[in-house]
Write an enzyme that holds these catalytic residues in place. Structure first.
Site, PDB file in Angstrom:
ATOM      1  N   SER A  65       0.443  -1.267   0.011  1.00 30.96           N
ATOM      2  CA  SER A  65       0.209  -0.284  -0.422  1.00 30.96           C
ATOM      3  C   SER A  65       0.695   0.999   0.181  1.00 30.96           C
ATOM      4  CB  SER A  65      -0.878   0.273   1.074  1.00 30.96           C
ATOM      5  OG  SER A  65      -1.838  -1.362   1.048  1.00 30.96           O
ATOM      6  N   PHE A  66       2.327   1.146   0.648  1.00 32.11           N
ATOM      7  CA  PHE A  66       3.083   2.524   0.626  1.00 32.11           C
ATOM      8  C   PHE A  66       3.129   2.610  -0.989  1.00 32.11           C
ATOM      9  CE2 PHE A  66       7.453   4.617   0.901  1.00 32.11           C
ATOM     10  CZ  PHE A  66       6.320   5.162   1.644  1.00 32.11           C
ATOM     11  N   VAL A  90      -4.670  -2.773   4.444  1.00 35.59           N
ATOM     12  CA  VAL A  90      -3.954  -2.480   6.023  1.00 35.59           C
ATOM     13  C   VAL A  90      -4.390  -3.248   6.811  1.00 35.59           C
ATOM     14  CG1 VAL A  90      -1.489  -1.671   6.719  1.00 35.59           C
ATOM     15  CG2 VAL A  90      -2.904  -0.595   4.680  1.00 35.59           C
ATOM     16  N   HIS A  97       3.266  -0.348  12.614  1.00 34.26           N
ATOM     17  CA  HIS A  97       4.302  -0.629  11.181  1.00 34.26           C
ATOM     18  C   HIS A  97       2.439   0.224  10.385  1.00 34.26           C
ATOM     19  CE1 HIS A  97       6.674  -1.791   8.146  1.00 34.26           C
ATOM     20  NE2 HIS A  97       5.598  -1.999   7.431  1.00 34.26           N
TER      21      HIS A  97
HETATM   22  C1  DLZ Z   1       5.509  -4.179   5.622  1.00 37.80           C
HETATM   23  C2  DLZ Z   1       3.640  -3.742   5.251  1.00 37.80           C
HETATM   24  C3  DLZ Z   1       2.948  -4.445   6.403  1.00 37.80           C
HETATM   25  C4  DLZ Z   1       3.591  -4.968   7.514  1.00 37.80           C
HETATM   26  N1  DLZ Z   1       1.770  -4.566   6.233  1.00 37.80           N
HETATM   27  C5  DLZ Z   1       1.065  -4.231   4.888  1.00 37.80           C
HETATM   28  C6  DLZ Z   1      -0.153  -4.611   4.977  1.00 37.80           C
HETATM   29  O1  DLZ Z   1      -0.274  -5.216   5.733  1.00 37.80           O
HETATM   30  N2  DLZ Z   1      -0.572  -3.886   3.434  1.00 37.80           N
HETATM   31  C7  DLZ Z   1      -0.257  -3.480   3.001  1.00 37.80           C
HETATM   32  O2  DLZ Z   1      -0.623  -2.521   1.796  1.00 37.80           O
HETATM   33  N3  DLZ Z   1       1.231  -3.609   2.600  1.00 37.80           N
HETATM   34  C8  DLZ Z   1       2.017  -3.542   4.332  1.00 37.80           C
HETATM   35  N4  DLZ Z   1       3.976  -3.729   4.226  1.00 37.80           N
HETATM   36  C9  DLZ Z   1       4.087  -3.752   3.333  1.00 37.80           C
HETATM   37  C10 DLZ Z   1       4.307  -1.572   2.759  1.00 37.80           C
HETATM   38  O3  DLZ Z   1       2.944  -1.128   2.217  1.00 37.80           O
HETATM   39  C11 DLZ Z   1       5.189  -1.673   1.546  1.00 37.80           C
HETATM   40  O4  DLZ Z   1       5.456  -2.179   0.709  1.00 37.80           O
HETATM   41  C12 DLZ Z   1       6.837  -1.590   1.838  1.00 37.80           C
HETATM   42  O5  DLZ Z   1       6.945  -1.315   3.818  1.00 37.80           O
HETATM   43  C13 DLZ Z   1       7.753  -1.845   1.100  1.00 37.80           C
HETATM   44  O6  DLZ Z   1       7.845  -0.225   1.308  1.00 37.80           O
END
Ligand code: DLZ
Length: 164
Positions: A65-66, A90, A97
């Site tokens: 999602s980031f 998420v 996090h």
């Molecule tokens: C690392 C991470 C975690 C712990 N949880 C989620 C989540 O629940 N949903 C999601 O879309 N992405 C998660 N990520 C990944 C982060 O969005 C991102 O891909 C990483 O931090 C790398 O930039």
């Protein structure tokens, strides 16, 4: 407003705009893909239901999602689409996090809406449990992907009403 009391019919109170010439981009996160793929399916179904042509829909994947921020930003600049739906999920875990990703994605996608000419729909499910996510991606509370698609069509129509 709680999503459990929200009714999709509220979004359809007004007639839907003609979407047959709209180009829609969807950026979907691979994290929690059991949820995001169902949201994607819901969005695609509704886009087509309201007349968006299959060849006018671009679907791109990003790891998490980031990365929706960069993914949507690049697509917005490309000129290939009139509106974008960002889809992610998420789920709260044991560490902070969750808060950082939700905050960053929210701020980043909001920034794109302020600075760009292409509306970006916030299709990020942020839930405490997997069950809550399942309920909102085709479960007992419907499929939020349907709502994202309706919002995208309405926002493209809004942008056109200002720009034309
Ligand atoms: C690392 C991470 C975690 C712990 N949880 C989620 C989540 O629940 N949903 C999601 O879309 N992405 C998660 N990520 C990944 C982060 O969005 C991102 O891909 C990483 O931090 C790398 O930039």
């Amino acid at each position: 407003m709680s999503s459990s009391t929200y009714n999709l019919k509220n979004m359809l109170a007004e007639p839907m705009p003609d979407a047959s010439d709209m180009r829609i981009g969807i950026v979907v996160s691979e994290w929690n893909d059991n949820i995001t793929q169902d949201l994607l399916d819901g969005a695609l179904e509704t886009l087509k239901q309201f007349g968006v042509r299959e060849e006018s829909i671009i679907v791109k994947s990003v790891p998490g999602s980031f990365e929706l921020i960069f993914g949507c930003s690049q697509l917005a600049k490309s000129g290939l689409v009139d509106g974008i739906i960002a889809i992610g999920c998420v789920i709260r875990g044991d560490t902070p996090h969750f808060d950082y990703i939700c905050e960053a994605a929210t701020q980043g996608l909001a920034h794109l809406n302020v600075t760009g000419k292409v509306p970006v729909v916030f299709g990020l499910l942020t839930t405490n449990t997997l069950q809550q996510a399942e309920e909102r991606s085709g479960g007992m509370l419907g499929n939020k992907g349907n709502e994202y698609a309706i919002t995208a069509i309405k926002m493209v129509d809004y942008a056109r009403s200002i720009q034309n």
